[in-house]
Structure formats: structure tokens, C-alpha cells
Design an enzyme around this catalytic site. Sequence first.
Site, PDB file in Angstrom:
ATOM      1  N   ARG A  69      17.661   5.424   2.793  1.00  2.92           N
ATOM      2  CA  ARG A  69      16.528   6.285   2.468  1.00  2.92           C
ATOM      3  C   ARG A  69      15.987   5.923   1.087  1.00  2.92           C
ATOM      4  O   ARG A  69      16.720   5.466   0.223  1.00  2.92           O
ATOM      5  CB  ARG A  69      16.940   7.757   2.485  1.00  2.92           C
ATOM      6  N   TYR A 198      14.242   1.626   8.712  1.00  6.30           N
ATOM      7  CA  TYR A 198      15.612   2.107   8.534  1.00  6.30           C
ATOM      8  C   TYR A 198      15.776   3.593   8.888  1.00  6.30           C
ATOM      9  O   TYR A 198      15.006   4.451   8.421  1.00  6.30           O
ATOM     10  CB  TYR A 198      16.104   1.905   7.080  1.00  6.30           C
ATOM     11  N   LYS A 207      15.999  13.660   9.248  1.00  6.58           N
ATOM     12  CA  LYS A 207      15.810  14.295   7.942  1.00  6.58           C
ATOM     13  C   LYS A 207      14.374  14.797   7.760  1.00  6.58           C
ATOM     14  O   LYS A 207      14.144  15.857   7.181  1.00  6.58           O
ATOM     15  CB  LYS A 207      16.183  13.320   6.819  1.00  6.58           C
ATOM     16  N   HIS A 227      21.601  20.909   5.590  1.00  2.82           N
ATOM     17  CA  HIS A 227      22.290  19.612   5.713  1.00  2.82           C
ATOM     18  C   HIS A 227      23.780  19.885   5.925  1.00  2.82           C
ATOM     19  O   HIS A 227      24.607  19.620   5.042  1.00  2.82           O
ATOM     20  CB  HIS A 227      22.044  18.816   4.437  1.00  2.82           C
ATOM     21  N   SER A 249      24.893  13.268   1.238  1.00  2.00           N
ATOM     22  CA  SER A 249      24.999  12.090   2.092  1.00  2.00           C
ATOM     23  C   SER A 249      26.231  11.260   1.724  1.00  2.00           C
ATOM     24  O   SER A 249      26.523  11.059   0.550  1.00  2.00           O
ATOM     25  CB  SER A 249      23.739  11.232   1.938  1.00  2.00           C
ATOM     26  N   CYS A 251      29.342  11.939   1.938  1.00  2.00           N
ATOM     27  CA  CYS A 251      30.406  12.686   1.253  1.00  2.00           C
ATOM     28  C   CYS A 251      31.364  13.358   2.235  1.00  2.00           C
ATOM     29  O   CYS A 251      32.117  14.258   1.854  1.00  2.00           O
ATOM     30  CB  CYS A 251      29.816  13.715   0.309  1.00  2.00           C
ATOM     31  N   ASP A 278      25.717  16.688  10.894  1.00  2.00           N
ATOM     32  CA  ASP A 278      24.771  16.421   9.798  1.00  2.00           C
ATOM     33  C   ASP A 278      23.802  17.568   9.516  1.00  2.00           C
ATOM     34  O   ASP A 278      23.489  17.830   8.376  1.00  2.00           O
ATOM     35  CB  ASP A 278      23.976  15.144  10.117  1.00  2.00           C
ATOM     36  N   ARG A 372      25.470   1.675   9.635  1.00  2.00           N
ATOM     37  CA  ARG A 372      25.598   2.907  10.430  1.00  2.00           C
ATOM     38  C   ARG A 372      25.828   2.605  11.908  1.00  2.00           C
ATOM     39  O   ARG A 372      25.508   1.529  12.399  1.00  2.00           O
ATOM     40  CB  ARG A 372      24.302   3.719  10.303  1.00  2.00           C
ATOM     41  N   GLY A 498      42.235  14.126   7.919  1.00  2.00           N
ATOM     42  CA  GLY A 498      42.899  15.125   8.769  1.00  2.00           C
ATOM     43  C   GLY A 498      43.584  16.228   7.963  1.00  2.00           C
ATOM     44  O   GLY A 498      43.643  17.389   8.389  1.00  2.00           O
TER      45      GLY A 498
END
Length: 588
Positions: A69, A198, A207, A227, A249, A251, A278, A372, A498
Site C-alpha cells: 500500500r 498491488y 481496505k 481493522h 498491518s 502485526c 482482517d 502475500r 499458539g
Amino acid sequence: MTKNPTILAWVKEMTELMTPDNIVWIDGSKQQLDALRAEACQSGEIIKLNEEKLPGCYLHRTAENDVARVEDRTFICTPTKEMAGPTNNWKDPAEAYEMLYSIARGRYAGRTMYVIPYSMGPIGSPLAKVGIELTDSIYVVLNMEIMTRMGKAVLDTFGDESNDWVRGLHAKCDIDGEKRYICHFPQDNTIISVNSGYGGNVLLGKKCFALRIASYQGWKEEWMAEHMLILGIEKPDGDVKYVCAAFPSACGKTNLAMLIPPEGYQNAGYKVWCVGDDISWLRQGEDGRLWAINPENGFFGVAPGTNVKSNPNALASTMSDTIFTNVVHNLDDNTVWWEGLDKNPPTNALDWKGNPWNGKESDQKGAHPNSRFTAPARNCPCLSSKFDATEGVPISAIVFGGRRAKTAPLVYQSFDWNNGVFVGSIMASETTAAAAGAVGVVRRDPMAMLPFCGYNMGDYWQHWFNMGEKLGDKAPKIFNVNWFRTDDEGHFVWPGFGDNMRVLDWIIRRCEGAVEANETAIGYVPNPADINLDGIDFTEAQLADILDVSKDLWEAEIDGINQFYGRFGDKLPAALKAQFDAFKAKLG
Ligand code: GTP
Ligand code: SPV
Ligand code: MN
């Protein structure tokens, strides 16, 4: 495919502007999509991968200057600059249209215009909304097919009456970084994206619509677009509690959403179900609680670091019908690879740029850090049975979080909803490769919405306070987590992934009033003994260390918060200022 006059009129207007050679309405049929896949393979836009190992999977490479982005080229075009607020780039709508049309005019000439009708949210759900994206990219069509519900069924359900749909125009043009613009017109329900190919810049349902336009719609219509991932925690008695979590993003949303509980929890009968990874759309239900849907239908996930240990569910989701973008192409068996997949990089491969790459010898990364996968939600082994539920799921807790080497403890709970809004508003996180620009710089990212809020963030915070008032004692409890505390050598202290289940467990017990906590200046922090450490090599002393709330470090935040809040002038809600004052007083 539709008789809706508002849709037909706009498509006609855009056809005249863009002058395509052909127009193809995407009906969503397998036959049509197969033909498009074949055409894109033929042109080299996508590469068909090993059908035995990765059935239905493809590889795509974007231009080298077009891999994330672009926040500095993303604009909110509202009648006044104040409506967009100090955290957004702003352009005057009339000037923006003129500039964008002059860039895009005629740029579909010699090309095909694809008309993609899509629904964000289950088709026909009262929480869902419809969009039409025009694009000259088959890659976009194929990604939208995975990420949204799309095709004829959307228009059939939408009907001919409504004008409540989002217009999206995308044109690749020359992928010229200097003329790349991602512009949003909240008052017109319109998005225009030029000169990119992209993900977040061009999959306009994601988004652009589901956060920037939808956050504005939510403000006007009394709901919220956030988000946030959505997960369900099933307890041994079968009761499922749902949690939303907002992290910036790259994270950890996808990872947390698909978490596999540690063995001890599994044996006791705990399960985690993924509803979304997301974006959440949240609305007060008839029972007064806050309900959430995931408007998406797939995962556009970060590839690097995804492996059988960190996120087996995400990896499993990519094993068929997935599009990989900017990863390594293993030429030996026509599969894909990325850093952190395994310790066995291919030696006969092409890197994300398409150059020969030997993973054993090269000191360069093979996959782009923001490479991605686009994987269908139906592939996810832990997909919630409520994934398609038109009413969504009721939310017990909202969790904020970010990447902070120090300062923020592993977890804490806000004193109440309004205090939770303060906690979200002062979120800060180290930047990642998900957006162009420097990586690892701490910046304020309120509610993980800094790049995604389609209006003045002062109004957005007030909207949060208003929602809290409506929800009253049915409001979810609000928490903050930080998986990323580091030791003096810079290593992550908390094992994460986990094992984050141990923190979720505490969060749920707090929601149920089943466990005490320590009151600090920033909120309620767990007693180390109340976080289950069974089965991991992690001591209570280590835990106490990352639960520590340092007066000095928090005092050091005050200036930054002051400066940040100062940018909002009188748009800063009084309730937020009151929270800040109370925080300073408590800190002493
Ligand atoms: P977007 O799709 O950009 O919104 O990102 P996301 O928030 O879904 O992030 P994702 O789950 O893809 O994780 C991004 C990176 O964070 C990956 O490299 C992960 O390996 C890493 N990560 C995720 N969870 C943890 C965790 O609990 N601990 C640590 N140390 N790293 C994590
Ligand atoms: C993010 O950056 O938060 C993403 C990827 O989820 S993108 O679709 O590019 O926005
Ligand atoms: Mn995201």
C-alpha cells in the site's frame, strides 16, 4: 446482468471515459473464471503451479515498484479538509476527479473492461453491502473472486431499486509510481485507483471500501467498520465466546485468527474458530449486544513467516485455489517458497522479481517481505460454522495491540469502554513492510486504523464513545496486548502464536468476572499466577517482566500523546481529553 438504472448509468459513463475495446460482466461462473485463468496464463500475468501439489494455485509477480500500500498516495476527498482530518491526505473532490480522469481517460483502449459485482458480507445479509469494481486486470478479477462473494447472484439479490452501492474504478495505466493515486470519495460512495496492480491498492472491496468508505458509512448509519480479526473460543462445555482484535498491518491478525491452542488446552477440549482475519463490520443487535460480520470471503495474508509451526491453518488454506503474489518460484517442482516456510530454500528458483535465485547461496531475500497469499476462506480448517451467518457473531471482547519492544505489557484490560477508547486511541506500533516506507519506526496508529479511517479521526473517536453509550452494560470489554516485547538482545520474550491462547484465556475469564487483576495507571494487569504457563518453558518471573508497567516509560509517552491529540484541535472529543487527564493523574 442487471436493470438497476444507477449501476447501468455509471458503467456507461465510465465506459465512455475509459474507452475499452470489450466489456465483460463477471457472472462468477466457473466457466468464465476458467477462461480468464487460461487467458492470464497465456499472457504471463499468472503462472500455473504444480497441479498435484498445489491444485488450482497460481503465482503472480507485481511490478518492482508496486509491492505494498502507498499511504502517501492515498487520499480522502471530502468537501473540506477538516472532514478528512489531520491523519489523512486530502484532496478537493472536484480537483481529484479532474486529475484522476485526466490520468485514466482512454486507458482501457485496446483492453477489456471487467465489471465485477461483489458483496462485502454474506449475500443478502442485513449487514452486507454491494460494490461494483471496474478493472482492466484479470489478476484483480481472480483475487476479487477469492476475497468477496461476487457475480450474478449479487446483482440478482441487490435488485433494481437501490442506489446504495460503492463505485470502484481501477486502471493499471503504466504502473507509474509518480502517478499512482488511491482516492476515496465518501460522499459519493466512490473509489478510484490508478497506476497500481498491488493488493490493498486495487482489490477495492478490501481496505478502500470495507474500511475507508465503510467507516464513514458506519459513522452515518450507527455501526462500525474496523481493522479487526474475529475469532471464536470454544470452551470444553461447548460455549463459544467471540473476540475481535485490531492490530496494525503485519502485526499478527491472521496468525491470531487461526490460532491452534497449546496441547494442554486441546486436551481439555478448547477450540479456536476463525470468522475473519482482517476486517470486522460491527452493529448493535436486537439483543443490545455488539455483533460482527467479516465482510470478506478469503484471506490476503502475509506469506513470510507462515509455516507448519507458526500458522498451520493458514498454510493449509493456501494448499489449493490460491494465488501467491511476489513469493519465490521453485523451478524444480513448480511450487512456491518464502522466508520462514522451512529451512530448506530451493536452489533452482526465481526470486520475487523473477530473477534466478539460489536459496542456499544468495544473501538476498527470495520473497518480498510483503509477499502475500490470496486463499479462499472455505479452505481454512478452523473456519467458524458462523462464517456465513447473516446476523454475524456476538462480541464479548475487543482487543487492541501493536508491536512495542518496550512500554506496553503483554496484556491489560481497560477500566471500562470509554477508557478502552483511550487505550485504542494511544496505540502505537512499529511500522512494517505492509506499506511503502521505513520499517520499524514507532508511530501512533489508533485502533490500527491510521491508514484506513475515511473521515476525521476526532469524529471517529466520538463515534466510539457514542457506540459505547448505546451498548451500555452490554458493551464488550476492551483489552490491549503486545506479543512483541523484546529483551536486551532484541529477541521476542513471549513465545506468541499458539501460546497467545494463554492470554485469550485470561481475557475470557476477565469477561466472565472469573479472575482478579491488579489495578495500575493504565488498566488492569494480570497477576502472573493467573496466566496458564503449563507445558511451556516460560517462568512466572519472565512473565512478571513482560507484564511490568514502567512509570518512566509511560511518562515518556505523554509528550507524544499530547502532540498527537493536539493535531485534532477542537475535534478531539472532550471524553478523550478527560481520559487522558485521568491517566496522567493516576500515573502520578
Ligand atoms: P495484515 O494482513 O497486513 O493486516 O497483517 P496481519 O495483522 O494479519 O499479520 P500476520 O498475522 O500476517 O503476521 C505478520 C507477521 O507477524 C508475521 O511475520 C508473523 O510471523 C508475525 N507474528 C504474528 N503473530 C506473532 C506472535 O504472536 N509473535 C511474534 N513474535 N510474531 C508474530
Ligand atoms: C494490510 O496492509 O493491512 C493488509 C494488506 O491487510 S492490504 O490489502 O494491502 O491492505
Ligand atoms: Mn490488514
